[in-house]
Scaffold this motif. Sequence first.
Motif, PDB file in Angstrom:
ATOM      1  N   PHE A 174       0.869  -1.019  -0.174  1.00 39.03           N
ATOM      2  CA  PHE A 174       0.430  -0.234  -0.043  1.00 39.03           C
ATOM      3  C   PHE A 174       0.920   1.976  -0.155  1.00 39.03           C
ATOM      4  O   PHE A 174       1.231   2.440  -0.806  1.00 39.03           O
ATOM      5  CB  PHE A 174      -1.218   0.231   0.817  1.00 39.03           C
ATOM      6  N   LYS A 175       2.070   1.111   0.693  1.00 40.93           N
ATOM      7  CA  LYS A 175       2.518   2.629   0.938  1.00 40.93           C
ATOM      8  C   LYS A 175       3.965   2.715  -0.254  1.00 40.93           C
ATOM      9  O   LYS A 175       3.985   3.627  -0.368  1.00 40.93           O
ATOM     10  CB  LYS A 175       3.243   2.478   2.256  1.00 40.93           C
ATOM     11  N   LYS A 176       3.963   1.351  -1.010  1.00 46.26           N
ATOM     12  CA  LYS A 176       5.338   1.300  -1.948  1.00 46.26           C
ATOM     13  C   LYS A 176       3.831   1.890  -3.501  1.00 46.26           C
ATOM     14  O   LYS A 176       4.855   2.824  -4.069  1.00 46.26           O
ATOM     15  CB  LYS A 176       5.556   0.269  -2.245  1.00 46.26           C
ATOM     16  N   LYS A 177       2.636   1.939  -3.718  1.00 47.98           N
ATOM     17  CA  LYS A 177       1.938   2.257  -4.474  1.00 47.98           C
ATOM     18  C   LYS A 177       2.148   3.423  -3.957  1.00 47.98           C
ATOM     19  O   LYS A 177       2.534   4.365  -5.400  1.00 47.98           O
ATOM     20  CB  LYS A 177       0.491   1.802  -4.235  1.00 47.98           C
ATOM     21  N   HIS A 178       2.480   4.177  -3.054  1.00 48.50           N
ATOM     22  CA  HIS A 178       1.834   5.646  -3.040  1.00 48.50           C
ATOM     23  C   HIS A 178       2.769   6.501  -3.323  1.00 48.50           C
ATOM     24  O   HIS A 178       3.345   7.843  -3.596  1.00 48.50           O
ATOM     25  CB  HIS A 178       1.539   6.273  -1.261  1.00 48.50           C
ATOM     26  N   ALA A 179       4.720   5.466  -2.715  1.00 54.73           N
ATOM     27  CA  ALA A 179       5.857   6.290  -3.078  1.00 54.73           C
ATOM     28  C   ALA A 179       6.304   5.713  -5.098  1.00 54.73           C
ATOM     29  O   ALA A 179       6.204   7.080  -5.054  1.00 54.73           O
ATOM     30  CB  ALA A 179       6.336   4.908  -2.883  1.00 54.73           C
TER      31      ALA A 179
END
Length: 131
Positions: free
Chosen positions: A61-66
């Motif tokens: 999820f955080k990688k997608k935001h990154a």
Amino acid sequence: QELDLVEISPKAKPPVCKIIDYKKFLYEQKKREKALKSKATKVTIKEIRFGPQTDEHDYEFKKKHAIKFLQDGAKLKAFVFFKGRSIIFKEQGQILLLKLAQELEEYGKVEQLPKLEGKRMIMFIAPKKVK
């Protein structure tokens, strides 16, 4: 006429001078500087925070935001925050950040490798130039 002798570039050999209206010269110089300032790009830094025990779903999820941040042209500051005794998982935090850097390789390049500063391990990723 209200004209003045104005030194344009004092470092040149010989120094360059012009006979112009000094107030108008100052006004145009300010205007030029303002135009240059407005064209300068402002670098935004987005932060993403992980824990040393971050789960796979949260990581994705955080990688997608990154990825979204890097595509928008913002720098990314990814860090692992260690609370209390979790500082013993330094290696896990470093592995997590290096894994993130490897997976974001096509979107940006690592500016600073993971480095422990106090209770957080920080890594910077800059976006790749869009052609």
